[in-house]
Write a protein that holds these residues in place. Structure first.
Motif, PDB file in Angstrom:
ATOM      1  N   ALA A 158       0.837  -1.192   0.000  1.00 34.42           N
ATOM      2  CA  ALA A 158       0.000   0.000   0.000  1.00 34.42           C
ATOM      3  C   ALA A 158       0.882   1.256   0.000  1.00 34.42           C
ATOM      4  CB  ALA A 158      -0.917   0.009   1.216  1.00 34.42           C
ATOM      5  N   TYR A 159       0.467   2.241  -0.802  1.00 34.54           N
ATOM      6  CA  TYR A 159       1.228   3.488  -0.897  1.00 34.54           C
ATOM      7  C   TYR A 159       0.769   4.415   0.214  1.00 34.54           C
ATOM      8  CZ  TYR A 159       3.520   7.522  -2.951  1.00 34.54           C
ATOM      9  OH  TYR A 159       4.325   8.599  -3.152  1.00 34.54           O
ATOM     10  N   SER A 160       1.718   5.001   0.911  1.00 41.07           N
ATOM     11  CA  SER A 160       1.383   5.850   2.048  1.00 41.07           C
ATOM     12  C   SER A 160       2.042   7.216   1.901  1.00 41.07           C
ATOM     13  CB  SER A 160       1.865   5.195   3.351  1.00 41.07           C
ATOM     14  OG  SER A 160       1.656   6.051   4.451  1.00 41.07           O
ATOM     15  N   SER A 161       1.289   8.254   2.239  1.00 38.57           N
ATOM     16  CA  SER A 161       1.824   9.607   2.247  1.00 38.57           C
ATOM     17  C   SER A 161       0.979  10.452   3.189  1.00 38.57           C
ATOM     18  CB  SER A 161       1.795  10.217   0.843  1.00 38.57           C
ATOM     19  OG  SER A 161       2.100  11.607   0.898  1.00 38.57           O
ATOM     20  N   VAL A 162       1.639  11.366   3.866  1.00 35.97           N
ATOM     21  CA  VAL A 162       0.919  12.261   4.763  1.00 35.97           C
ATOM     22  C   VAL A 162      -0.074  13.116   3.998  1.00 35.97           C
ATOM     23  CG1 VAL A 162       2.590  14.153   4.625  1.00 35.97           C
ATOM     24  CG2 VAL A 162       1.252  13.842   6.719  1.00 35.97           C
ATOM     25  N   SER A 212       2.964  12.646  21.651  1.00 41.40           N
ATOM     26  CA  SER A 212       1.902  13.575  21.245  1.00 41.40           C
ATOM     27  C   SER A 212       2.053  13.996  19.793  1.00 41.40           C
ATOM     28  CB  SER A 212       1.911  14.813  22.148  1.00 41.40           C
ATOM     29  OG  SER A 212       3.095  15.579  21.938  1.00 41.40           O
ATOM     30  N   LEU A 213       3.291  13.942  19.269  1.00 37.22           N
ATOM     31  CA  LEU A 213       3.520  14.331  17.882  1.00 37.22           C
ATOM     32  C   LEU A 213       2.925  13.326  16.910  1.00 37.22           C
ATOM     33  CD1 LEU A 213       7.232  15.538  18.096  1.00 37.22           C
ATOM     34  CD2 LEU A 213       5.140  16.888  18.347  1.00 37.22           C
ATOM     35  N   ALA A 217       2.413  10.003  11.303  1.00 32.11           N
ATOM     36  CA  ALA A 217       2.487   8.590  11.682  1.00 32.11           C
ATOM     37  C   ALA A 217       3.911   8.158  11.982  1.00 32.11           C
ATOM     38  CB  ALA A 217       1.896   7.726  10.572  1.00 32.11           C
ATOM     39  N   ASN A 218       4.892   8.830  11.359  1.00 32.33           N
ATOM     40  CA  ASN A 218       6.285   8.422  11.527  1.00 32.33           C
ATOM     41  C   ASN A 218       7.208   9.555  11.057  1.00 32.33           C
ATOM     42  OD1 ASN A 218       6.307   8.202   8.616  1.00 32.33           O
ATOM     43  ND2 ASN A 218       5.303   6.210   8.871  1.00 32.33           N
TER      44      ASN A 218
END
Length: 233
Positions: free
Chosen positions: A5-9, A58-59, A64-65
């Motif tokens: 799966a492609y992930s991006s903020v 908290s960040l 997510a990372n």
């Protein structure tokens, strides 16, 4: 069988601040400061949390990372790139100003060298620059896939000239440069190459930063000349 799966903020809605005075924008600004001061290896959620007087956990409400945090900082630097409207200034002027602006932004934020090609550039600032670049080369007369090829050639030149400059700057100690010592070392290495020695053994020579800026402009004009030539063949 399914792919990874492609992930991006940038592919999800940003979460709202959980406390007064805390926002994703504030976190990105602090991350940029750490990156400029300490580089990629100096950025961690723990250090960022300490800088913001907030717990690292908290960040994770906002990102997510670390890669997502880098995506946000990456796009922030794209926002500093000047890309003129080619309809107003002409395609060559727009391309030239853009190229010099990208180079300057990369030199101001040398950690960008570690992210090019590794992280997706899907943020609003990066998309704005990419769209304006496409407009620039469409106005020049390129069509179809050749617009993409022209943009790729243009950006490859900018990165190819600037990345070695960033690497060179990283080897300098407090920005010091002993031109005489460097010239002596190069002359020794080039002892068997008279043509090179003739060029090195000049009575005067420029600051290497000036020489790199001139070389960048020379190459850029040559690339634009070559692209323009393709339009009339």
């Amino acid at each position: 069988m399914t792919g990874k799966a492609y992930s991006s903020v940038w592919l999800r809605e940003p979460r709202k601040a959980t406390s007064p005075g805390r926002s994703r924008e504030e976190i990105v600004r602090a991350a940029l400061e750490l990156l400029d001061e300490e580089g990629i290896d100096g950025l961690s959620m723990r250090k960022l949390g300490a800088k913001l007087s907030a717990g690292a956990t908290s960040l994770y409400w906002y990102v997510a990372n670390k890669d997502e945090l880098l995506e946000l900082a990456y796009d922030e630097t794209w926002g500093a790139i000047t890309v003129p409207d080619p309809e107003e200034v002409g395609w060559r002027e727009a391309a030239s100003v853009t190229a010099h602006s990208v180079r300057q932004v990369m030199l101001r934020h040398p950690w960008l060298a570690h992210l090019l090609g590794r992280l997706p550039a899907l943020g609003p600032n990066a998309m704005r620059v990419a769209d304006r670049m496409r407009q620039t080369f469409k106005l020049a007369g390129f069509t179809g896939y050749e617009v993409d090829y022209a943009v790729a050639t243009f950006t490859a030149y900018i990165y190819g000239m600037t990345l070695p400059e960033i690497a060179w700057n990283a080897t300098m100690v407090d920005g010091e440069y002993d031109a005489d010592a460097m010239r002596a070392q190069v002359m020794k290495a080039a002892a068997d190459f008279p043509d090179m020695l003739e060029r090195i053994d000049m009575d005067t020579y420029e600051d290497p930063r000036v020489m790199r800026a001139v070389a960048f402009d020379f190459g850029l004009l040559s690339v634009l000349d070559g692209l323009e030539r393709r339009l009339v063949t």
